[in-house]
Design a protein around this motif. Structure first.
Motif: not given
Length: 119
Positions: A11, A15, A18, A32, A35, A38
């Motif tokens: 994660c 992150g 992204v 991250g 994310l 989520a």
């Protein structure tokens, strides 16, 4: 424990990817973490798999502050020479943070009040 740690690191890596891809002004680990949140919201059963590892990391979180403490000790003379600027920045940023938090709370309370006054 290894799969949970791999999930946390994946994660964080995602992150970072992204943030660099979208040129966001946010640290990669923050994205991250969002994310991960989520993912845990979409699949609540993952919480049980990640919880022991994350609790273990949180128990030893103070160890992660050792490098920062060493850095402060190495630059003690510089901190002393710029103490006034650092002090002013700390006080002003604290008051700005408090003011913004109060403003957001008042705004949310008014918004919630309008929602409760509706049909």
């Amino acid at each position: 424990m290894i799969p949970a740690l791999a999930t946390l690191l994946a994660c964080q890596l995602l992150g970072e990817v992204v943030v660099r891809w979208a040129a966001l002004p946010v640290p990669g680990p923050v994205v991250g973490l969002a994310l991960l949140l989520a993912g845990l919201a979409l699949r609540p059963k993952w919480v049980d798999a990640i919880k022991p590892t994350s609790q273990g990391l949180l128990q030893h979180l103070s160890l992660l502050f050792v490098p920062a403490g060493v850095g402060v000790m190495q630059h003690l003379q510089r901190l002393g020479s710029e103490a006034l600027a650092i002090g002013v920045a700390l006080v002003v940023s604290t008051f700005v943070g408090l003011a913004v938090s109060a403003w957001v709370m008042i705004w949310l309370m008014h918004r919630q009040g309008r929602r409760n006054d509706g049909p």
